[in-house]
Write a protein that holds these residues in place. Sequence first.
Motif, short mmCIF file in Angstrom:
data_model
loop_
_atom_site.label_atom_id
_atom_site.label_comp_id
_atom_site.label_asym_id
_atom_site.label_seq_id
_atom_site.Cartn_x
_atom_site.Cartn_y
_atom_site.Cartn_z
N VAL A 82 20.82 92.47 -3.87
CA VAL A 82 19.76 92.66 -3.34
C VAL A 82 18.59 93.28 -4.02
O VAL A 82 18.68 94.63 -4.17
CB VAL A 82 19.81 93.11 -2.00
N ALA B 187 18.08 93.05 8.61
CA ALA B 187 17.74 92.16 7.76
C ALA B 187 18.37 92.11 6.31
O ALA B 187 18.95 91.30 5.70
CB ALA B 187 16.34 92.08 7.68
N PHE B 188 18.66 93.57 6.01
CA PHE B 188 19.21 93.73 4.71
C PHE B 188 20.79 93.31 4.83
O PHE B 188 21.18 92.73 3.80
CB PHE B 188 18.99 95.35 4.40
N LEU C 73 21.07 89.48 4.51
CA LEU C 73 20.99 89.13 3.20
C LEU C 73 22.11 89.39 2.40
O LEU C 73 22.62 88.56 1.42
CB LEU C 73 19.46 89.72 2.78
N LEU D 168 14.69 90.87 -0.30
CA LEU D 168 14.10 91.23 0.95
C LEU D 168 12.65 91.83 1.02
O LEU D 168 12.40 92.88 0.25
CB LEU D 168 15.01 92.26 1.58
N LYS E 194 25.02 87.13 2.12
CA LYS E 194 24.91 86.03 1.37
C LYS E 194 24.91 86.09 -0.04
O LYS E 194 24.73 84.86 -0.59
CB LYS E 194 23.79 85.24 2.01
N VAL E 195 24.50 87.08 -0.79
CA VAL E 195 24.17 87.25 -2.16
C VAL E 195 25.15 88.34 -2.77
O VAL E 195 25.67 89.09 -1.96
CB VAL E 195 22.55 87.34 -2.57
N GLU F 153 13.87 86.56 1.63
CA GLU F 153 14.05 86.74 3.23
C GLU F 153 12.73 87.70 3.70
O GLU F 153 12.27 88.53 2.93
CB GLU F 153 15.25 87.42 3.60
N THR G 1 5.85 86.17 -2.64
CA THR G 1 7.13 85.55 -2.43
C THR G 1 6.87 84.09 -2.79
O THR G 1 7.93 83.59 -3.09
CB THR G 1 7.25 85.66 -0.99
N GLY H 231 19.30 88.00 -3.98
CA GLY H 231 18.60 88.03 -2.76
C GLY H 231 17.50 89.11 -2.60
O GLY H 231 17.70 90.26 -3.40
N TRP I 180 16.28 82.67 -6.41
CA TRP I 180 16.49 83.46 -5.59
C TRP I 180 16.43 83.27 -4.16
O TRP I 180 15.43 82.39 -3.65
CB TRP I 180 15.89 85.01 -5.87
N LEU I 181 17.19 83.83 -3.42
CA LEU I 181 16.82 83.78 -1.83
C LEU I 181 16.10 84.85 -1.12
O LEU I 181 16.19 85.95 -1.47
CB LEU I 181 18.57 83.96 -1.11
#
Length: 230
Positions: free
Chosen positions: A73, A62-63, A66, A6, A69-70, A34, A22, A4, A31-32
Amino acid sequence: MSVGVLCIHGFSGGPYEVEPFTTYLRTHTNWLIEEPTLSGHGEELQMRGYTAKHWLMDAELAFRALAKKVDEVIVVGFSMGGIIALYLAKRYKVKKLVLLSAAAKYVSPKQLVKDFKVLATEAYHRNLSNNELYLRYRHKFNHVPLSSTIEFMKLVRMVEPYYKDIKVPVYIVQGKLDGIVPYHTAQFLYDQLTSNDKTLYISDKGKHHICYGEDYSEWFSCVLSFLKSA
């Protein structure tokens, strides 16, 4: 391993500040990504009443979201977002850091004077409506309270003592023509951070909004190689 990223924007800005980068990451990875908007920021600025603590908490939340989910990071921070990225690297398990025009020092008066001389000349010749710098900052001049600027400076001072504790691999990108963050700030950060794996890229033509610079395609690929390396 799922990854992920961020991406944290700058003071009085929004995710649009890092959008070219991005978009590049989304095109070249699975990659995800955010891109949170910090309190009071975004297209419509409503900053009054928000503090450095709000912005740091926004980034932490937010961190954490995320990270659920992964597996790993990466944190990318632009301008003030670069300082917030360093704060996260001190407090959480961050795989790698990318610092873009990171505002460890801020406002180069010499460059600002140059920029505003250009504005004054163009205003005299009635070309102000076509000036990129003026259009970019006109909205901010009218919608950023002094109290918010003080909170920004507080945040920078708050995080500075952490620099020497950060050992995460880091890639620093800085424009030589940055009118907001003096370009030697990048060297200061490079020297302060104790990471064994650190790279400094200076863009000769880059201004503060480095993701929109003429040479973005050169360093986008360099940063991606850094992020993909073991």
